[in-house]
Design an enzyme around this catalytic site. Structure first.
Site, PDB file in Angstrom:
ATOM      1  N   GLU A 205     -25.394   0.895  -0.838  1.00 18.42           N
ATOM      2  CA  GLU A 205     -25.296   0.263   0.475  1.00 18.42           C
ATOM      3  C   GLU A 205     -26.574  -0.511   0.746  1.00 18.42           C
ATOM      4  O   GLU A 205     -27.514  -0.498  -0.054  1.00 18.42           O
ATOM      5  CB  GLU A 205     -25.004   1.315   1.561  1.00 18.42           C
ATOM      6  CG  GLU A 205     -25.980   2.472   1.606  1.00 18.42           C
ATOM      7  CD  GLU A 205     -25.468   3.708   2.387  1.00 18.42           C
ATOM      8  OE1 GLU A 205     -24.255   3.959   2.397  1.00 18.42           O
ATOM      9  OE2 GLU A 205     -26.300   4.413   2.972  1.00 18.42           O
TER      10      GLU A 205
ATOM     11  N   HIS B 162     -26.844   6.318   7.954  1.00 17.26           N
ATOM     12  CA  HIS B 162     -27.824   6.920   7.063  1.00 17.26           C
ATOM     13  C   HIS B 162     -29.237   6.438   7.385  1.00 17.26           C
ATOM     14  O   HIS B 162     -29.435   5.260   7.669  1.00 17.26           O
ATOM     15  CB  HIS B 162     -27.521   6.546   5.602  1.00 17.26           C
ATOM     16  CG  HIS B 162     -26.331   7.247   5.049  1.00 17.26           C
ATOM     17  ND1 HIS B 162     -25.522   6.672   4.103  1.00 17.26           N
ATOM     18  CD2 HIS B 162     -25.811   8.477   5.306  1.00 17.26           C
ATOM     19  CE1 HIS B 162     -24.550   7.518   3.798  1.00 17.26           C
ATOM     20  NE2 HIS B 162     -24.693   8.618   4.513  1.00 17.26           N
TER      21      HIS B 162
END
Lengths: 300, 375, 375, 300
Positions: free
Chosen positions: D209, D247
């Site tokens: 990501e 995150h």
């Protein structure tokens, strides 16, 4: 022999371009200490007296074979300098500075253990093996080569006592100032272990004070059946409880840390404890002759 | 340097440790409004120990009792110390008192954790606490402490709380440069809560350069001192007042204590511990020491005792010469200088008619004689 | 969580790092008295970057100019953010600007120190800073950083100052649970002083349980949020507003981004990142998410996309059934649940007439269609 | 074979008496994981299912030969629990918990290195070697034994992708969730090294990501002449810069951390990067056949 320091140590001086570093180089060289390098970041290529200056401990070690460091930098820089010396492979690092945060000493000690190096200090006069070398500012005339190992929590008290020993004809193998802080690069227990293994040392004189727990190590050693004779002077019987007497560790925080408790504990373990400075020499002599009698009895 | 209880509790609160909700009042603040319920504990904020046994903690059942307690406590000295503040807290419904501390200990080359299943006032009389040596703070291990506590604390749920708290304390000590955090009692309340009912925190003054809170504590300590002592503290001298009349201007903690002891052994009474070795050897260093001792009516004689290594004796001798010349007081001064360059001292002393004793014994005997003692 | 500049500087000051003497004012405080000399810098206290380039720092040469700057800055938004405070500092006479930071970096398994001999606004455009990997904070070594800096900084005296400062910063980061401390510029003034002229500090929100300052920051962040968002944050949902009209109620950061990306790839526009996985799977968890999105006029469709492991799908499905029954809004909702116990979902959905798409592609296409997009 | 986890791991569950621990024991045993012990201080002697509970990791290890730990305790207790497992000699420790302070992870990683242990997590779904064992809550039906090694920064994305692989007939050797935090017990680089040495793994699928620097390791590996085929999916091309996407590490802090920069860097290193979830399977197939052609060319 002697402990930690003798003629073979090749000494580098951290913070060599400062006032203390420069004075040390002159004084220590005069005594016979093998000072081979100075370290002062950014000043490599300079000289202090005859001593070449390097930018890092590693460079100094590589060029000169230095294996011993003495650190003269401000308290905030001591940890960094001493870690550099330890991790570059110096076997002995002497830190005389006081006013070092205890957490820095804790970190220093952990690094010394991990790297198998010895640290003397902080808040210590240093270490001297009379007739061989000195790492510190102790007044040279007070010392004489001999077979008494001296361990001291206090600088000037060790000068005073060693002068008395020297006047009485009792020379010293090594005099180590373990320092007045609660956490120590070399503890009394570690110094005792070294003196025990040193064939040149016949007896140990321990100079302690109120506060802390160092004296329990000394008692523990003296109680060993194979212990060398141990004499001690513990100062501070006139110190009030709960007040810090100069040294961070010189504070009676519990009953066990009082003068009376320490003396009682040490005596019951077989340490010859002087009643004051004035009978310190005789007490040591008594310890020595007691030790000799014990050895003769054992031989007989 | 020791924090006051309310400072210590504020510090614990800042790292998420539960403390009683307290209110701090200063002299002149009067009786505070906004106390939600009685009884309350009114606690003298002093640094000396044994406050509880000396009546420094008062239970007040209503507002008039609180007012009376405030007046009384501010007017009382505990171990010679008048409280600068009082801490008012709810009177705790304590079910159980234990003891927990984290402190620097030379035997551990760093920190130790100590725990006792019985805390409170009598902790020193009971069995010694369990001791878990940590060393460097990052060597703390939950499972290490758990093992150490298994014998000392049978209640596993309480044990786990104590372990979590000890972990927090070690971290706090390391990050705030603290040498001692002692929670006594660490209390369970009847509602099950775990509370630091009293706390003693000592910080490492040498961390002042990297810790503004400690720096401020040091400065405040100097400000609390009398002006003459403050001048000495500003020269880094270390001073402890004693009961006697023979004052010391000395160098090195060990030698200072050795001289104090010798004075007592000769029948005299030392007036102070005064170690001037961290200060300069110029007159700037010694002048405040003489000023303080000369002004102290209990001091009859001053004994200057310095055995120097890095401190060079000709410098000290020259400083003494200057100070003796300018000094107004007629209190007798006895000298004993030894150490580096001591051979230059007699020449300097001859110029102002002073005598340097070769042996500490002689100097002490002279001082005791001058103070009118037995020797 | 990022601190405001003045908070960051106060923190640096508390560990003995020199910062300009500043004054913080809030809206409505007016023009402060007691400014000793002009010119001053008036600095908008916002969290978004690029403030300098957007005119968020104003030089005021006298009191009227200061008053005007205050009015103007409080009325301006920077990156969408109105300043809650202004910081007024002396206008610094800067001789040299460097860059120093300490930050968590995965490649170092811990902290790194970064230094650039040229700091200031253009730091991102210049050569990349020198990087000294530290790892665990206790592995910082003065000599290690010195070696790293030798090539980057020729002035050895300045280098030593930077090293001492970096050591302080690493310690501070570790003890305050900070993930970044960036000083840019780290300035030398014309009088030789070293000053942190600007500072950016980011703290680790997960340390909230042991750090009351971080706990307070988190609470303040929630308080700053609109009430509907605050309800979501209280459920631990993680939300970022985007520009589009297809809202997501999703589980897991990666899957949420994957769905956002797929919406865009299908010609739609995602309205938000909303990860509900840390919250409960009961209606208590999802209700605030629907409330916020239903009330958002820009949202046309809601796509519920959850692929659960520990999250059990029959629970999520039952929550959806309840919420759909009580929900007032008529915005269309598209479902795609998959993962643990997904076989129970069709039965539950049948009871309230909803359809669960087997593939994310189908659900996204449906959502884009309902939003009136091209798909 | 597989990496880190196979049928030989003997698993102990820390925090076994909690809700998650209890559920894990049931779910993991059903999958075939060899769960031999639970640990819950003060609860020794209890049982969770058929699994005996011990008061310490050491006791559990001694009694059951457990060599692998999975930790289900609150964030504030994770560091202590994981250090206990590491120092008691566990070879693999899985931490699924999120909300762990990064300093705790830093300490954990340092201890793992010092003790030669592997840590997976924190903020991770865990690790599964399909057909052998699983340590985590991943939905079992999504997985099939095979030769694709999967590394993922995100839990649910790995479930989604593995289900797609399984439906396409491409089984997995091991699927490791390296976690969404900036500091990782096992980094992508370390996982790649393990897959490289695993003969059962023919290709690696990396699920990444925006934010952080993990992807540079992947590019570095793919550029090796002896690299196994690598395909990747990087999510977050619609994520705005400067905002944390769930995150802690998913935050575009600089240009290098953007989606476009990562994809460009990886492609130029030879990674087959999917344009989205929908062509992920095809991209991996392309990487595999490209790798096969390269191998044939080399052999010819």
């Amino acid at each position: 022999m002697s402990i930690l320091l003798d003629r073979t140590n090749r000494v580098l001086v951290q913070g060599v371009t400062g006032q203390m570093g420069t004075y040390f180089v002159e004084d220590a060289c005069k005594y016979g200490t093998t000072v081979v390098a100075g370290v002062s970041p950014g000043r490599d290529g300079a000289k202090v007296g005859d001593v070449p200056v390097f930018g890092s401990v590693r460079a100094a070690r590589e060029a000169t074979g230095a294996d011993t460091a003495i650190v003269f930098v401000p308290p905030a820089a001591v940890l960094g300098g001493a870690l550099e010396a330890i991790e570059a492979g110096c076997r002995l690092v002497v830190v005389t500075a006081d006013e070092l945060p205890v957490l820095d000493t804790i970190e220093l000690k952990a690094a010394a253990r991990a790297n198998g190096a010895a640290v003397v200090g902080p808040n210590s006069p240093g270490i001297i093996s009379p007739g061989k070398a000195k790492l510190g500012f102790m007044p040279s005339f007070c010392y004489m080569q001999g077979n008494v190992g001296v361990i001291s929590r206090s600088g000037s008290l060790s000068y005073e006592c060693c002068k008395r020993l020297t006047l009485a004809g009792m020379g010293q193998s090594t005099v180590i100032g373990i320092g007045g802080d609660p956490v120590k690069g070399t503890t009394a227990a570690e110094a005792l272990g070294l003196f025990h293994d040193d064939p040149e040392t016949a007896a140990v004189l321990y100079l302690g004070e109120i506060g802390g727990s160092e004296e329990s190590f000394v008692a523990e050693y003296a109680a060993r059946p194979d212990a060398k004779p141990v004499a001690a002077l513990i100062v501070g019987h006139t110190a009030p409880p709960g007040r810090k007497m100069g040294h961070a560790a010189a504070l009676i925080g519990s009953k066990a840390e009082s003068h009376a408790a320490k003396v009682a504990m040490m005596r019951s373990a077989g340490v010859h404890v002087a009643s004051g400075l004035s009978d310190m020499v005789e007490t040591l002599q008594a310890a020595l002759s007691h030790g000799m009698r014990a050895a003769q009895d054992a031989a007989a | 340097m020791m924090l006051l209880e309310h400072e210590a509790k504020q510090l614990l609160d800042s790292v998420g440790i539960q403390v009683p909700r307290g209110l701090v009042i200063r002299p002149g603040d009067g009786t505070p409004d906004g106390i939600e319920s009685y009884p309350v504990a009114v606690k003298a904020q002093v640094r000396s120990g044994g406050r509880g046994k000396q009546g420094g903690i008062v239970r007040a059942g209503d507002r008039p009792a609180l007012a009376a307690a405030i007046t009384r406590l501010f007017a009382t000295a505990f171990g010679g110390e008048r409280p600068e503040a009082l801490l008012i807290e709810p009177w705790l419904a304590i079910e159980r008192e234990t003891y927990l501390s984290v402190a620097v200990d030379g035997r551990a080359d760093g920190y130790v954790v100590m725990y006792s299943a019985r805390g409170g006032v009598g902790i020193e009389e009971g069995a010694p606490p369990v001791r878990y040596p940590v060393g460097a703070p990052w060597n703390f291990r939950v499972h290490g402490l758990r093992k150490a506590l298994e014998s000392a604390e049978p209640d596993y749920q309480w044990r786990e709380k104590v372990i979590a708290l000890a972990q927090r304390l070690i971290r706090t000590a390391a990050m705030r440069d603290l040498t001692t955090i002692e929670i006594n009692p660490l209390a369970t309340l009847t509602d099950g809560a775990l509370v630091a009912a009293d706390a003693r925190v000592v910080c490492d003054e040498w961390a002042h350069f990297r810790n503004k809170a400690i720096h401020a504590q040091r400065e405040a300590e100097k400000r609390r001192a009398e002006p003459l002592l403050r001048d000495c503290l500003n020269m880094q001298h270390m001073y402890v007042r004693l009961d006697g009349d023979i004052a010391l201007i000395s160098g090195g903690a060990g030698m200072t204590m050795a001289a104090m002891d010798m004075i007592a052994d000769c029948g005299g009474r030392p007036a102070c511990f005064l170690d001037c070795s961290p200060g300069p050897t110029s007159t700037r260093g010694y002048r405040p020491a003489f000023a303080m001792l000369d002004a102290d009516p209990r001091v009859k004689v001053i004994l200057v005792s310095v055995f120097g290594g890095g401190t060079q004796m000709q410098r000290v001798a020259n400083s003494m010469k200057e100070i003796m010349a300018e000094r107004k007081s007629r209190k007798p001064v006895v000298f004993r200088l030894d150490g580096t360059n001591v051979d230059q001292v007699p020449g300097i002393f001859a110029r102002f008619g002073a005598h340097n004793h070769a042996r500490l014994e002689d100097a002490v005997a002279e001082a005791v004689r001058l103070a009118g003692g037995r020797a």
